[in-house]
Design a protein around this motif. Structure first.
Motif, PDB file in Angstrom:
ATOM      1  N   THR A   1     -11.547  -5.813   3.504  1.00 54.44           N
ATOM      2  CA  THR A   1     -12.078  -4.686   2.732  1.00 54.44           C
ATOM      3  C   THR A   1     -11.383  -3.388   3.115  1.00 54.44           C
ATOM      4  N   THR A   2     -11.155  -3.188   4.405  1.00 57.31           N
ATOM      5  CA  THR A   2     -10.448  -1.992   4.853  1.00 57.31           C
ATOM      6  C   THR A   2      -9.041  -1.948   4.273  1.00 57.31           C
ATOM      7  N   ALA A   3      -8.379  -3.099   4.189  1.00 61.84           N
ATOM      8  CA  ALA A   3      -7.033  -3.157   3.614  1.00 61.84           C
ATOM      9  C   ALA A   3      -7.051  -2.736   2.150  1.00 61.84           C
ATOM     10  N   TYR A   4      -8.022  -3.227   1.385  1.00 63.71           N
ATOM     11  CA  TYR A   4      -8.137  -2.837  -0.027  1.00 63.71           C
ATOM     12  C   TYR A   4      -8.351  -1.326  -0.160  1.00 63.71           C
ATOM     13  N   LEU A   5      -9.193  -0.767   0.702  1.00 63.01           N
ATOM     14  CA  LEU A   5      -9.487   0.665   0.622  1.00 63.01           C
ATOM     15  C   LEU A   5      -8.253   1.500   0.960  1.00 63.01           C
ATOM     16  N   ILE A   6      -7.518   1.113   1.998  1.00 58.16           N
ATOM     17  CA  ILE A   6      -6.324   1.873   2.390  1.00 58.16           C
ATOM     18  C   ILE A   6      -5.258   1.759   1.305  1.00 58.16           C
ATOM     19  N   LYS A   7      -5.103   0.574   0.722  1.00 60.50           N
ATOM     20  CA  LYS A   7      -4.130   0.405  -0.361  1.00 60.50           C
ATOM     21  C   LYS A   7      -4.455   1.345  -1.521  1.00 60.50           C
ATOM     22  N   ALA A   8      -5.718   1.375  -1.918  1.00 58.88           N
ATOM     23  CA  ALA A   8      -6.123   2.243  -3.033  1.00 58.88           C
ATOM     24  C   ALA A   8      -5.921   3.716  -2.687  1.00 58.88           C
ATOM     25  N   MET A   9      -6.160   4.073  -1.434  1.00 56.51           N
ATOM     26  CA  MET A   9      -5.997   5.470  -1.014  1.00 56.51           C
ATOM     27  C   MET A   9      -4.521   5.882  -1.058  1.00 56.51           C
ATOM     28  N   TYR A  10      -3.641   5.019  -0.572  1.00 52.33           N
ATOM     29  CA  TYR A  10      -2.209   5.329  -0.618  1.00 52.33           C
ATOM     30  C   TYR A  10      -1.717   5.425  -2.060  1.00 52.33           C
ATOM     31  N   GLU A  11      -2.229   4.554  -2.927  1.00 55.61           N
ATOM     32  CA  GLU A  11      -1.826   4.618  -4.330  1.00 55.61           C
ATOM     33  C   GLU A  11      -2.352   5.891  -4.992  1.00 55.61           C
ATOM     34  N   ALA A  12      -3.518   6.365  -4.556  1.00 55.06           N
ATOM     35  CA  ALA A  12      -4.028   7.635  -5.072  1.00 55.06           C
ATOM     36  C   ALA A  12      -3.126   8.791  -4.663  1.00 55.06           C
ATOM     37  N   MET A  13      -2.395   8.610  -3.551  1.00 52.26           N
ATOM     38  CA  MET A  13      -1.435   9.628  -3.109  1.00 52.26           C
ATOM     39  C   MET A  13      -0.115   9.522  -3.860  1.00 52.26           C
ATOM     40  N   GLY A  14      -0.014   8.531  -4.771  1.00 54.71           N
ATOM     41  CA  GLY A  14       1.190   8.386  -5.564  1.00 54.71           C
ATOM     42  C   GLY A  14       2.243   7.498  -4.936  1.00 54.71           C
ATOM     43  N   LEU A  15       1.862   6.686  -3.940  1.00 58.91           N
ATOM     44  CA  LEU A  15       2.807   5.799  -3.267  1.00 58.91           C
ATOM     45  C   LEU A  15       2.632   4.369  -3.750  1.00 58.91           C
ATOM     46  N   ARG A  16       3.727   3.712  -4.065  1.00 60.18           N
ATOM     47  CA  ARG A  16       3.664   2.285  -4.387  1.00 60.18           C
ATOM     48  C   ARG A  16       3.326   1.525  -3.110  1.00 60.18           C
ATOM     49  N   THR A  17       2.208   0.794  -3.137  1.00 68.35           N
ATOM     50  CA  THR A  17       1.687   0.194  -1.905  1.00 68.35           C
ATOM     51  C   THR A  17       1.471  -1.295  -2.072  1.00 68.35           C
ATOM     52  N   GLY A  18       2.061  -2.077  -1.189  1.00 69.04           N
ATOM     53  CA  GLY A  18       1.860  -3.515  -1.160  1.00 69.04           C
ATOM     54  C   GLY A  18       0.768  -3.886  -0.168  1.00 69.04           C
ATOM     55  N   MET A  19       0.369  -5.150  -0.172  1.00 68.84           N
ATOM     56  CA  MET A  19      -0.688  -5.587   0.738  1.00 68.84           C
ATOM     57  C   MET A  19      -0.526  -7.068   1.065  1.00 68.84           C
ATOM     58  N   LEU A  20      -0.735  -7.401   2.338  1.00 70.09           N
ATOM     59  CA  LEU A  20      -0.782  -8.789   2.801  1.00 70.09           C
ATOM     60  C   LEU A  20      -2.155  -8.995   3.421  1.00 70.09           C
ATOM     61  N   SER A  21      -3.026  -9.752   2.740  1.00 70.90           N
ATOM     62  CA  SER A  21      -4.400  -9.907   3.223  1.00 70.90           C
ATOM     63  C   SER A  21      -4.861 -11.341   3.074  1.00 70.90           C
ATOM     64  N   THR A  22      -6.069 -11.609   3.561  1.00 71.70           N
ATOM     65  CA  THR A  22      -6.658 -12.935   3.450  1.00 71.70           C
ATOM     66  C   THR A  22      -6.804 -13.364   2.003  1.00 71.70           C
ATOM     67  N   VAL A  23      -7.157 -12.430   1.134  1.00 74.17           N
ATOM     68  CA  VAL A  23      -7.472 -12.751  -0.255  1.00 74.17           C
ATOM     69  C   VAL A  23      -6.221 -12.913  -1.103  1.00 74.17           C
ATOM     70  N   ALA A  24      -5.266 -11.994  -0.962  1.00 69.27           N
ATOM     71  CA  ALA A  24      -4.099 -12.015  -1.850  1.00 69.27           C
ATOM     72  C   ALA A  24      -2.975 -11.193  -1.247  1.00 69.27           C
ATOM     73  N   TYR A  25      -1.777 -11.432  -1.760  1.00 63.25           N
ATOM     74  CA  TYR A  25      -0.617 -10.605  -1.447  1.00 63.25           C
ATOM     75  C   TYR A  25      -0.293  -9.775  -2.697  1.00 63.25           C
ATOM     76  N   TYR A  26      -0.031  -8.487  -2.512  1.00 60.22           N
ATOM     77  CA  TYR A  26       0.353  -7.607  -3.613  1.00 60.22           C
ATOM     78  C   TYR A  26       1.735  -7.043  -3.338  1.00 60.22           C
ATOM     79  N   VAL A  27       2.639  -7.162  -4.314  1.00 59.76           N
ATOM     80  CA  VAL A  27       3.947  -6.516  -4.200  1.00 59.76           C
ATOM     81  C   VAL A  27       3.739  -5.009  -4.257  1.00 59.76           C
ATOM     82  N   HIS A  28       3.016  -4.554  -5.237  1.00 56.92           N
ATOM     83  CA  HIS A  28       2.477  -3.195  -5.326  1.00 56.92           C
ATOM     84  C   HIS A  28       1.623  -3.154  -6.581  1.00 56.92           C
ATOM     85  N   GLY A  29       0.754  -2.154  -6.664  1.00 52.73           N
ATOM     86  CA  GLY A  29      -0.125  -2.043  -7.829  1.00 52.73           C
ATOM     87  C   GLY A  29      -0.939  -3.301  -8.029  1.00 52.73           C
TER      88      GLY A  29
END
Length: 782
Positions: free
Chosen positions: A361-389
């Protein structure tokens, strides 16, 4: 063998803000709170303990008059059925909408006079009607803006070849036009440079997402803003280098080298099953198997070179041209992978999150926060991997292996990703999977008992987690984010360079840099005022429960550490309405709450049930199990926690793997001082006594039955909690891995129980104490 159950009471079915303030203000009204009261009524009253079932001495209760309508007139029942059918039809239509649009995207616009279609028809009335229907639907989509106009074109034959095709049929002329168009296509080389790839990203394409499937338009009514925008094309980068270059770049010092070091490497693998032609195969020695045993399979699949820790003969191989002997293949694998993929993490901001609970959950929140700053943000988590967006890949592991980490990060970097949020599990850190990841920020959520089947002790578990913080050594670049409510906080703070800036967060400790001043919880929304060094933030989140406040303030602390604008912090966090399988609310318009959560450790289950209790339910009905071939010590602990904090508990299976489910349940029953023999003895008398605290305990080794039983027990004001699997979509028994999704099971159970009620069946009269009758009744309902 299976065991059940109990007598049930009759269920009744009832039809972004941001501010900086010098002092604490009153909360604004919670959206949906009136709906909460309408459906749940007053939830402050807790049912007296021990009143759920009669004792053997009590007389049977009087038979309730039959209410086949369950409080609804016949017309209201028909209206509900029709509304439910319309909802299912609309959901299916939205799901398949992209297929409809793709199917008719290239169809030419129909003439204004649709009767002209009949004149052009082949003579078959059926096909003529179909053509007319397609034309009408396409016209409707064009009018709504979902498809671009495609006026009918007259077939034009080039003058140079017109004389030679005078006798061609019209269909053949069209075919010739298509061939001519194909001849004009341009082939883009796989080795296109980064500038060309970025240009493709800006122009967009029809690929939709990384899985190659077209992305669907969510709704005819509300998604006009996104329609017509360019879709991001995810480009798969290509890498190649000679074996000599790879050894030089990785700084791996071999013990022995044999063969042609100039052989070209196009990939790295340590799993022989996924080797492709041109790959370097690294023979790793694992806990259960030895990669050296699978060299022949890797050779057959096209491996051109081998890295091993044992002397092996490659003379008889089909294509292996080089052999490199090293002392420890598992140790050099991350270095080889990082060198081959160009060390992508050095060119992105990388946030690592470690701890027992709250990472996803913390990973999802940080990803959304960085994207709100206008940064393309990827994520590697238990649920899914995101390239960005929203470009998503399924995640097989919390922390992918070292090769996949580097490959995914290289893919992210190649496609313009600027930051990566990554869960760093104890397994991944202990096994060296993260060794070559250049972390910038380390986040510690909490530490409780987990993975004792892997780690030798709790100290070993803590030391594995601390490896992330030991890399925080540069005060100018690195940051430590620590939950100081946790007693292990000083240990994590002490790791690495003590001069690295630290931002602390907490709920109880008001000395933390980031902490909540005030919060309100409901089944639909969480509102919290957060104190930060930069001011007070007012956040309204769709994440439920007290434990999610910890995740929210952790994300805020990261934002403060990197100097994010406060409005971006709030906007990003409020973007996350829910995280798959994390306190996820299942809503089928029932009169009670149903929550699915991943909680599978004693601490996570305790926090979850505490959060649910704060919502004020009449009863908490909890379903959970414990995994097989894993830590046996936590099984009785989790049962004790569940029975202390729930009014009714149903023990069941959760990936028993190679263990007998009944043996696992026997371990779990020890938490209340029972054995399986005790439970069988109670069952023989058709009566399961309340526990000393008045709460009830039942069990069933088939998870589907346990979930349906819990849902059938639900009454107005109750909350049913199904814990352990969360986002997982499988059940492992022995060597079989079958599809199983708690969320889907809950939805189906709610629909089945509703259908039983509509059919005039009172679920409170089910013979729950008899297993055969239960399964027969549920099967008929299905």
């Amino acid at each position: 063998m299976a065991f059940t159950f109990f007598s049930l009471a009759t269920p009744s079915i009832h039809p972004q803000s941001f501010c900086l303030k010098p002092s604490i203000s009153q909360f604004k009204p919670i959206h949906g709170f009136s709906r909460f009261h309408r459906r749940f009524g007053s939830l402050a009253v807790v049912v007296s303990a021990g009143k759920f079932d009669p004792t053997p001495a009590d007389e049977d209760p009087p038979e309730a008059p039959e209410d086949s309508g369950h409080g609804l007139y016949k017309f209201q029942q028909i209206q509900r059925q029709a509304a439910r059918a319309r909802k299912r039809e609309e959901e299916q239509f939205k799901k398949d909408q992209s297929i409809f649009l793709d199917a008719i995207a290239d169809v030419e616009d129909a003439p204004e006079n649709l009767d002209a279609i009949d004149a052009e028809a082949t003579g078959d009335d059926l096909f003529g009607e179909i053509d007319k229907a397609i034309a009408m639907k396409r016209k409707e989509f064009v009018k709504q803006g979902f498809l671009k106009p495609n006026p009918k074109k007259d077939s034009v034959v080039p003058e140079g070849i017109a004389e030679g095709i005078e006798e061609l049929e019209p269909d053949e002329v069209v075919d010739l036009d298509e061939i001519r168009e194909l001849q004009g296509l341009t082939v883009i080389s796989e080795d296109s440079d980064d500038d060309e790839s970025e240009k493709l990203d800006e122009e967009g394409s029809d690929s939709g997402n990384v899985n190659g499937r077209s992305s669907s338009i969510s709704s005819f009514d509300v998604d006009f803003n996104s329609f017509g925008q360019s879709k991001v094309r995810i480009v798969e980068p290509k890498f190649r280098m000679s074996l000599a270059e790879l050894l030089d770049e990785s700084k791996v010092v071999p013990v022995l080298v044999y063969g042609d070091l100039e052989v070209e490497i196009t990939g790295i693998q340590h799993d022989s099953r996924v080797v492709n032609s041109g790959d370097l195969f690294v023979c790793c020695v694992g806990r259960k198997t030895d990669g050296h045993l699978y060299l022949s399979e890797a050779d057959k699949r096209g491996a051109v070179a081998v890295v091993a820790s044992k002397e092996i003969d490659i003379e008889e191989t089909l294509g292996c041209k080089a052999l490199v002997i090293v002392e420890d293949t598992s140790l050099v694998l991350p270095a080889l992978a990082a060198a081959f993929y160009g060390r992508p993490s050095k060119n992105m901001a990388v946030i690592g999150i470690t701890g027992t609970n709250g990472k996803t959950t913390t990973a999802y929140l940080i990803k959304a926060m960085y994207e709100a700053m206008g940064l393309r943000t990827g994520m590697l988590s238990t649920v899914a991997y995101y390239v960005h967006g929203e470009n998503k890949l399924e995640a097989p592991l919390t922390t992918p292996d070292s090769v996949l980490i580097q490959k995914l990060m290289a893919k992210m970097l190649h496609n313009g990703t600027e930051a990566v949020v990554m869960e760093a599990s104890s397994h991944g850190l202990a096994l060296g999977r993260c060794n070559e990841v250049d972390f910038d920020i380390a986040v510690f959520t909490n530490l409780t008992r987990d993975h004792m089947d892997f780690h030798e002790s709790e100290e070993d578990y803590r030391n594995a987690k601390a490896k992330l913080f030991s890399r925080m050594v540069d005060p100018d670049r690195h940051r430590k984010i620590v939950n100081i409510d946790d007693p292990n906080a000083p240990f994590f703070i002490a790791q690495g360079n003590p001069d690295v800036p630290i931002v602390t967060f907490a709920m109880e400790n008001k000395d933390a840099d980031v902490h909540p001043l005030k919060f309100e919880l409901s089944l639909f929304e969480t509102q919290v005022l957060v104190q930060t060094p930069q001011g007070i933030l007012e956040i309204s989140s769709g994440l439920l429960g007290r434990h999610n406040i910890y995740n929210i303030v952790a994300a805020v602390a990261v934002g403060i550490a990197v100097g994010a604008p406060l409005e971006d912090i709030v906007r990003g966090i409020e973007e996350v309405d829910a995280v798959p399988g994390r306190c996820e609310l299942i809503d089928e318009e029932q009169a009670f709450g149903v929550i699915v959560d991943y909680a599978h450790t004693p601490d996570a289950l305790s926090r979850l049930l505490d959060s649910v209790r704060e919502l004020g339910p009449k009863r908490i009905i909890t379903v959970f199990g414990c995994g097989g071939d894993r830590d046996r010590g936590k099984r009785p602990m989790m049962t004790k926690i569940a029975t202390d904090k729930s009014d009714v508990v149903l023990l069941t299976s959760d990936n028993p793997k190679n263990e007998d489910p009944l043996d696992i349940l026997d371990d779990m029953l020890a938490g209340v001082g029972w054995t399986m023999q005790d439970y069988l003895k109670y069952g023989a008398n058709d009566y399961y006594p309340p526990l000393p605290n008045g709460h009830r305990l039942f069990l069933h080794d088939i998870r589907r039955v346990a979930v349906r039983a819990a849902v059938a027990m639900g009454e107005e004001g109750d909350i049913v909690v199904v814990a352990g699997k969360g986002h997982e979509t499988y059940q492992i028994e022995g060597d079989k891995k079958e599809f199983f999704d708690d969320r889907e099971e809950c939805r189906e159970a709610l629909q089945y129980v509703d259908e039983l009620h509509q059919a005039g069946i009172d679920t409170s009269e089910f013979p729950w104490r008899g297993y055969q009758s239960v399964t027969e009744t549920v099967s008929k309902a299905a």
